[in-house]
Design an enzyme around this catalytic site. Structure first.
Site, PDB file in Angstrom:
ATOM      1  N   LEU A  18       5.677  10.892   5.723  1.00 24.23           N
ATOM      2  CA  LEU A  18       4.224  11.210   5.462  1.00 24.23           C
ATOM      3  C   LEU A  18       3.990  12.778   6.284  1.00 24.23           C
ATOM      4  O   LEU A  18       2.681  13.152   6.474  1.00 24.23           O
ATOM      5  CB  LEU A  18       3.316  10.437   5.907  1.00 24.23           C
ATOM      6  CG  LEU A  18       3.435   8.912   4.990  1.00 24.23           C
ATOM      7  CD1 LEU A  18       2.499   7.839   5.713  1.00 24.23           C
ATOM      8  CD2 LEU A  18       3.208   8.906   3.624  1.00 24.23           C
ATOM      9  N   ASP A  29      12.323  -0.649  10.501  1.00 20.75           N
ATOM     10  CA  ASP A  29      13.274   0.517  10.858  1.00 20.75           C
ATOM     11  C   ASP A  29      12.669   0.709  12.541  1.00 20.75           C
ATOM     12  O   ASP A  29      11.687   1.488  12.563  1.00 20.75           O
ATOM     13  CB  ASP A  29      13.234   1.485  10.222  1.00 20.75           C
ATOM     14  CG  ASP A  29      14.293   2.937  10.580  1.00 20.75           C
ATOM     15  OD1 ASP A  29      15.475   2.859  10.492  1.00 20.75           O
ATOM     16  OD2 ASP A  29      13.698   3.501  11.797  1.00 20.75           O
ATOM     17  N   LYS A  69       5.262   5.036   8.584  1.00 19.54           N
ATOM     18  CA  LYS A  69       4.917   4.108  10.138  1.00 19.54           C
ATOM     19  C   LYS A  69       3.467   3.952   9.891  1.00 19.54           C
ATOM     20  O   LYS A  69       2.602   4.982   9.520  1.00 19.54           O
ATOM     21  CB  LYS A  69       5.332   5.025  11.077  1.00 19.54           C
ATOM     22  CG  LYS A  69       4.788   4.270  12.388  1.00 19.54           C
ATOM     23  CD  LYS A  69       3.392   5.115  12.813  1.00 19.54           C
ATOM     24  CE  LYS A  69       2.863   4.589  14.009  1.00 19.54           C
ATOM     25  NZ  LYS A  69       1.285   5.216  14.408  1.00 19.54           N
ATOM     26  N   SER A  70       2.916   2.768  10.049  1.00 14.59           N
ATOM     27  CA  SER A  70       1.454   2.778  10.268  1.00 14.59           C
ATOM     28  C   SER A  70       1.197   1.645  11.326  1.00 14.59           C
ATOM     29  O   SER A  70       2.022   0.634  11.201  1.00 14.59           O
ATOM     30  CB  SER A  70       0.761   2.537   9.077  1.00 14.59           C
ATOM     31  OG  SER A  70      -0.827   2.211   9.490  1.00 14.59           O
ATOM     32  N   HIS A 118      21.882   7.562  16.206  1.00  9.88           N
ATOM     33  CA  HIS A 118      20.413   8.264  15.944  1.00  9.88           C
ATOM     34  C   HIS A 118      20.410   9.794  15.747  1.00  9.88           C
ATOM     35  O   HIS A 118      19.807  10.176  14.845  1.00  9.88           O
ATOM     36  CB  HIS A 118      19.667   7.793  17.274  1.00  9.88           C
ATOM     37  CG  HIS A 118      18.343   7.753  17.085  1.00  9.88           C
ATOM     38  ND1 HIS A 118      17.304   7.070  17.564  1.00  9.88           N
ATOM     39  CD2 HIS A 118      17.461   8.731  16.079  1.00  9.88           C
ATOM     40  CE1 HIS A 118      16.044   7.348  17.094  1.00  9.88           C
ATOM     41  NE2 HIS A 118      16.023   8.416  16.238  1.00  9.88           N
ATOM     42  N   ILE A 129      10.546   4.931   4.975  1.00 11.62           N
ATOM     43  CA  ILE A 129       9.874   3.832   6.186  1.00 11.62           C
ATOM     44  C   ILE A 129       8.668   4.640   6.880  1.00 11.62           C
ATOM     45  O   ILE A 129       8.766   5.141   7.746  1.00 11.62           O
ATOM     46  CB  ILE A 129      11.057   3.807   6.887  1.00 11.62           C
ATOM     47  CG1 ILE A 129      11.794   5.052   7.541  1.00 11.62           C
ATOM     48  CG2 ILE A 129      12.028   3.146   6.524  1.00 11.62           C
ATOM     49  CD1 ILE A 129      12.583   5.129   8.628  1.00 11.62           C
TER      50      ILE A 129
HETATM   51  P1  A2P Z   1      -1.605   4.828  11.831  1.00 10.42           P
HETATM   52  O1  A2P Z   1       0.015   4.524  12.130  1.00 10.42           O
HETATM   53  O2  A2P Z   1      -2.462   5.262  12.958  1.00 10.42           O
HETATM   54  O3  A2P Z   1      -2.050   4.027  10.688  1.00 10.42           O
HETATM   55  P2  A2P Z   1       4.872   9.085   9.335  1.00 10.42           P
HETATM   56  O4  A2P Z   1       5.457   7.943   8.763  1.00 10.42           O
HETATM   57  O5  A2P Z   1       5.447  10.305   8.321  1.00 10.42           O
HETATM   58  O6  A2P Z   1       5.473   9.193  10.644  1.00 10.42           O
HETATM   59  O7  A2P Z   1       3.424   9.191   9.312  1.00 10.42           O
HETATM   60  C1  A2P Z   1       2.906   8.237  10.499  1.00 10.42           C
HETATM   61  C2  A2P Z   1       1.414   8.676  10.486  1.00 10.42           C
HETATM   62  O8  A2P Z   1       0.505   8.870   9.419  1.00 10.42           O
HETATM   63  C3  A2P Z   1       0.501   7.769  11.642  1.00 10.42           C
HETATM   64  O9  A2P Z   1      -0.136   8.659  12.319  1.00 10.42           O
HETATM   65  C4  A2P Z   1      -0.067   6.673  10.568  1.00 10.42           C
HETATM   66  O10 A2P Z   1      -1.428   6.326  11.245  1.00 10.42           O
HETATM   67  C5  A2P Z   1      -0.408   7.856   9.327  1.00 10.42           C
HETATM   68  N1  A2P Z   1      -0.478   6.904   8.150  1.00 10.42           N
HETATM   69  C6  A2P Z   1       0.516   6.067   7.849  1.00 10.42           C
HETATM   70  N2  A2P Z   1       0.089   5.424   6.609  1.00 10.42           N
HETATM   71  C7  A2P Z   1      -1.126   5.977   6.366  1.00 10.42           C
HETATM   72  C8  A2P Z   1      -2.029   5.922   5.138  1.00 10.42           C
HETATM   73  N3  A2P Z   1      -1.818   5.288   4.255  1.00 10.42           N
HETATM   74  N4  A2P Z   1      -3.068   6.705   5.045  1.00 10.42           N
HETATM   75  C9  A2P Z   1      -3.512   7.647   6.070  1.00 10.42           C
HETATM   76  N5  A2P Z   1      -2.582   7.686   7.144  1.00 10.42           N
HETATM   77  C10 A2P Z   1      -1.721   7.085   7.246  1.00 10.42           C
END
Ligand code: A2P
Length: 277
Positions: free
Chosen positions: A193, A48, A233-234, A111, A231
């Protein structure tokens, strides 16, 4: 064997969407190709992005680098606010697919409704045309309130496939979820998250310990069990892998009730769609 990409949901146009996809908001343009390729190699089948994220080129590069056939990857992008209106939306779509290096996208979303601009109905008509042309296989909206949804549906008779909205345990959006469902629109959770802010919550930590998973997996599993598209994000490979690995355990009724208790009145993190844009 679990199908690559995990569970899929059926959209109201009959097409299928992977329930868990990779979000790339705030993924730097220079990292997007590697992040997307990593996710696709880990089994993701959906990404996405959005014009405003500035990383569509990297997303397209990552999809191509994965070596997967195009029809196995579900690519979503979005129309930015300054491109609302019929003609401008069509031109903005052309630019998005050009940057992505793809001849079609799987899902194209408005959007934000930007109600002050008063153009979302015209934009929606452009998306309908793009779907008729097969260049956007499915079309939908993002950050729409029930009244915006009702308006585009009653004016055009075309029901968006999804409404992608801010949704996480501290902002559970029960009434908008219900409005989406009543209209036949799937709800997709952005910032699922809570941008990582909710992962320290003791209730979530307790559920993670109970199931032998991480807090992020508990939260993603909660979205999945609510029937939402999600979706996370990481940019971190181990987290990317972990976030899709949510089909080997289930939250029980008590767990879901504990998650429901985390909802708050003012849990919104992002902008208010009623005034944004
Ligand atoms: P990073 O990208 O540095 O791994 P959202 O999807 O709600 O926007 O959240 C994204 C945030 O959560 C990013 O800061 C991401 O960090 C962090 N994040 C994503 N997956 C995990 C995970 N499995 N454990 C801890 N933090 C996570």
């Amino acid at each position: 064997m679990v199908m690559a990409g995990g569970a899929r949901l059926t959209l109201n146009d009959g097409r299928m969407i992977p329930q868990v996809g990779l979000g790339v908001w705030r993924t730097p343009a220079d990292d997007a190709a590697v992040v997307v390729r990593t996710a696709l190699e880990a089994g993701y089948r959906a990404v996405d992005t959005a014009a405003i994220y500035g990383n569509e080129a990297g997303v397209g590069e990552g999809v191509r680098a994965s070596g997967l056939p195009r029809d196995e990857v579900f690519v979503t992008t979005k129309l930015w606010n300054e491109s609302q209106g019929y003609d401008r939306a069509l031109r903005a779509f052309d630019k998005s697919v050009e940057r992505l290096g793809l001849d079609h996208v799987d899902l194209y979303l408005i959007h934000w409704p930007c109600p002050q601009q008063g153009l979302y109905l015209e934009s929606w008509k452009a998306l309908i045309r793009l779907r008729e042309e097969g260049r956007a296989r499915s079309i939908g909206v993002s950050n729409f309130a029930a009244e915006h949804l009702e308006r585009i549906i009653s004016e055009t008779g075309v029901v968006p496939a999804v409404n992608q909205i801010e949704l996480h345990p501290r902002f559970q959006q029960a009434s908008l979820r219900a409005a989406n469902a009543a209209a036949g629109v799937l709800t997709e959770s952005w910032s699922p998250l809570g941008q990582g802010q909710i992962l320290e919550d003791p209730i979530i930590a307790g559920l993670a310990a109970k199931h032998g998973v991480t807090p992020a997996q508990v939260v993603i599993r909660w979205h999945v069990q609510l029937g939402l598209i999600v979706i996370p994000k990481s940019v971190t490979p181990a987290r990317i892998v972990q976030n899709l690995d949510v089909f080997g355990f289930a939250l029980d009724t008590n767990d879901m009730a504990a998650m429901a208790s985390l909802d708050t009145e003012n849990g919104r993190i992002g902008p208010d769609p009623a005034s944004f844009g």
